[in-house]
Write an enzyme that holds these catalytic residues in place. Structure first.
Site, PDB file in Angstrom:
ATOM      1  N   GLU A 105       0.834  -1.205   0.000  1.00  0.00           N
ATOM      2  CA  GLU A 105       0.000   0.000   0.000  1.00  0.00           C
ATOM      3  C   GLU A 105       0.870   1.257   0.000  1.00  0.00           C
ATOM      4  OE1 GLU A 105      -4.130  -1.017   2.162  1.00  0.00           O
ATOM      5  OE2 GLU A 105      -2.389  -1.476   3.389  1.00  0.00           O
ATOM      6  N   GLU A 125      -4.090  -9.488   3.957  1.00  0.00           N
ATOM      7  CA  GLU A 125      -4.903  -9.176   5.145  1.00  0.00           C
ATOM      8  C   GLU A 125      -6.081 -10.109   5.333  1.00  0.00           C
ATOM      9  OE1 GLU A 125      -2.676  -5.432   4.114  1.00  0.00           O
ATOM     10  OE2 GLU A 125      -3.681  -7.024   3.013  1.00  0.00           O
TER      11      GLU A 125
END
Length: 695
Positions: A105, A125
């Site tokens: 990210e 995640e």
């Protein structure tokens, strides 16, 4: 836990430095923000390269800060990414080895991304019951396209950087062997004056008929997600990347992330993640404890367990010799190993040449002398102390000095086994679970005199053979089987009182267990438990058991291997069919012992089975047999089919609340066989203090 800052010509190089994987903890985030701002304010700097020290660009969030205030303290990851994205000078992410989660990210917030081949790129995640919470679901589709990005977010599976070359994720993937920082600095110099600065957020997600694709994805993901809400939430947040403006999509992602953080499923997965890492840590065995070299191995016994154990060594590239007493038994065991590998090849899970290579690492012998030079030997013979004594006395006589002597015993006293040798410091328990070449759990039993270097070696070996090693002290049954005995006692008592095997199995399987107690017993062999109960009758005659299981075994119904157990089995299949003969036997036995059968609710079945595990686990914890409650959870998650989304028996008890668990146990203690429900003192104490087993 910092970010190093250097300048090469007109390019600033910011290097994340937080071993082992440059986790984005608070100190690292703060240092990175300071470094970017420092570079931006320096007129001599025209561009910035952001990279990672050591063996990773960044593995994402720092797991050491999970569930702590530091994770949300400014500068957060969102803030760091915004500082990078708003920088007036181009920022180039130089990616190598590992770029996952928050690390990816962060890279997506940079203006450019360059990489070495072989880097693992992922947003994992979902494996923690979450979704990317710092823009990953909104930015990744803008560089990879909707379909590829959705697949990566929903599965969490890493993709090698070279397979993503040619996409907008990377501006360049350098050839192998390239000096990454030097190449990235040169690239940064070439783009230093390019304006406007490219930003991922400004790109659009192009996809023909996205709604049709997304609806099909929803249906597919819903079918595979089971009890976990995160995969479907991932689909919805990725969908927002092509249905909402960027900022709205970010807000929607954040809302879904915070919601998932509070779900019991995510809490359970995060607990399991941390528990697996904690299990390898033993307080009095430092991480730098010297370990013994394991370059060769031996296994005594070529049965189902012995063969499976041997395959673990071969799979790790360790030559292994199997010792048997007869040529017939040895040939049968070796043939089974070959068949197992051939079946794996047929399923497409192993290349034929790899299978042959592993088979070639396994040899057989009938002589103890042929295993004398092995670095470790694992005994996998019948669960009888006299048989174990014979084996260990012979091993003590022939094995070289420094060899580790391990027993696969599942219940017997390891200290007594070690006493059969003149080297008890070399003896350890390595309790594999059947099938040993598949099951992830390895219970490592530490004897009273087991050397610290032997224990450290066993923990390292567990990792090498891809097992989750959990340390147990010595007691009858260790962690897993000691607790299982109380679970099975309740299952059998339920039969006496009014339940039937299929009802008990169905109730606990709906709770989430992979297999109920009766199907499990049929698979393992009912004669195994029968043998243990016979031993208990002599050693602990005060412990009450239902006689139902003994009646079953007296009829020769040992389970799948005999085609009949608690269930009937048809030739060539493993499906369990309810047995009228067994059900009639159970009902008759209730009459014979004067028990009036009653309707038993599923909730009672689940509570009695699970809380029996919890209560015995609390005793094990208080006695120091288990080092921590999370170790008990790992045993049950990886070895006994406890539902992952419930986090293990001790974590589940914390989730329910220990006062409620204690209240239920006291209620069952007032019923039939109440003596089986003596509350563990630790449970009573923690419930009174309003605490849980896990901290």
């Amino acid at each position: 836990m910092s970010a190093d800052y250097t300048v090469q010509g007109s390019v600033a190089v910011v290097t994340l430095n937080n071993p082992p994987v440059n986790g984005l903890g608070l100190a690292t985030r703060s240092a990175a923000v300071d470094a970017i701002r420092r570079a931006e304010s320096d007129d001599a700097v025209k561009a910035i390269v952001l990279t990672g020290a050591g063996k990773a660009f960044s593995g994402g969030a720092d797991i050491r800060e999970f569930n702590s205030p530091k994770a949300l303290t400014e500068p957060t990851l969102h803030t760091l990414i915004r500082v990078v994205e708003d920088c007036s000078k181009p920022v180039v992410a130089a990616i190598h080895t590992v770029c996952m989660g928050g690390g990816l990210e962060l890279a997506l917030g940079c203006n450019y991304r360059v990489a070495l081949p072989g880097a693992q790129i992922a947003l994992p995640e979902v494996k923690l019951g979450l979704l990317p919470g710092a823009g990953g679901t909104q930015r990744l589709p803008r560089v990879l396209g909707l379909e590829m990005a959705l697949n990566m977010v929903v599965t969490g599976t890493p993709v090698l950087s070279e397979k993503l070359a040619g996409t907008a994720l990377f501006d360049e993937v350098f050839p192998p062997g390239t000096d990454l920082v030097a190449a990235a600095v040169a690239f940064a110099g070439r783009v230093a004056d390019v304006r406007p600065l490219p930003r991922v957020r400004d790109r659009q997600v192009g996809y023909p008929n996205p709604e049709g694709f997304l609806q099909a994805s929803r249906e597919q993901v819903k079918a595979m997600a089971g009890p976990f809400p995160a995969p479907l939430a991932c689909v919805e947040t990725v969908a927002a990347s092509c249905t909402m403006p960027f900022e709205d999509g970010l807000k929607f992602e954040r809302e879904r992330f915070l919601h998932l953080m509070q779900t019991p499923e995510s809490k359970a997965l995060r607990h399991a993640f941390m528990a697996e890492r904690a299990a390898s840590k033993v307080p009095d065995v430092p991480s730098d404890t010297p370990t013994r070299s394991i370059a060769s191995a031996a296994v005594v016994g070529a049965g189902t367990m012995g063969g499976g154990i041997a395959m673990n060594f071969a799979n790790a590239g360790i030559p292994v010799t199997i010792l048997e007493t007869t040529q017939e038994a040895l040939d049968k065991g070796m043939a089974t190993i070959r068949k197992n590998y051939e079946n794996t090849v047929k399923k497409g899970k192993l290349a034929p040449e790899k299978a042959e290579q592993r088979i070639g690492l396994v040899t057989g012998t009938l002589s103890y002398q042929d295993i004398a030079r092995a670095d470790i030997v694992v005994e996998a013979v019948f669960e009888d102390l006299q048989v174990k004594e014979s084996v260990f006395r012979q091993l003590d006589a022939v094995m070289k000095p420094g060899a580790i002597l391990a027993s696969n015993t599942s219940t017997l006293d390891l200290n007594r086994i070690a006493a059969f040798t003149g080297r008890p410091h070399d003896v350890i328990g390595l309790h594999f679970f059947s099938p040993a070449n598949v099951m992830k759990l390895l219970e490592i039993v530490r004897g009273g005199e087991t050397g610290k270097d032997v224990l450290a070696t066993a923990l390292a070996l567990a990792k090498k053979i891809r097992k989750t090693g959990v340390v147990s002290g010595v007691c009858d049954g260790f962690i897993g089987n000691r607790m299982l005995e109380q679970y099975l006692r309740q299952a059998y008592f339920l039969l006496d009182e009014g339940a039937l095997p299929q009802q008990v199995d169905a109730a606990i399987e709906r709770f989430g267990f992979a297999m109920g107690p009766f199907r499990m017993s049929d698979l393992a062999g009912n004669d195994v438990g029968w043998y243990i109960r016979k031993r208990r009758a002599v050693e602990s005659p005060h412990i009450a058991y239902s006689k139902t299981a003994d009646l079953l075994c007296e009829q020769g119904r040992f389970g799948q291997k005999t085609g009949a157990g608690w269930y009937d089995y048809r030739a060539g299949e493993r499906k369990a069919h309810p047995s009228q003969l067994v059900n009639d036997m159970i009902v008759q036995h209730s009459k014979d012992i004067g028990v009036e059968r009653r309707a038993i609710a599923d909730v009672e079945i689940v509570e009695r089975l699970v809380f029996a595990l919890v209560n015995e686990g609390a005793k094990i914890l208080e006695e120091g047999i288990a080092l921590r409650a999370s170790d008990i959870d790992m045993v049950y998650l990886t070895g006994y089919g406890f539902p992952l989304h419930r986090g293990g028996p001790m974590f589940y008890a914390d989730t329910v609340g220990l006062p409620k668990v204690l209240e239920a146990i006291r209620s069952y203690a007032r019923g039939r066989h109440g003596e089986a429900w003596t509350p563990a003192p630790l449970l009573e104490r923690l419930a009174a203090e309003g605490k849980g087993f896990n901290g």
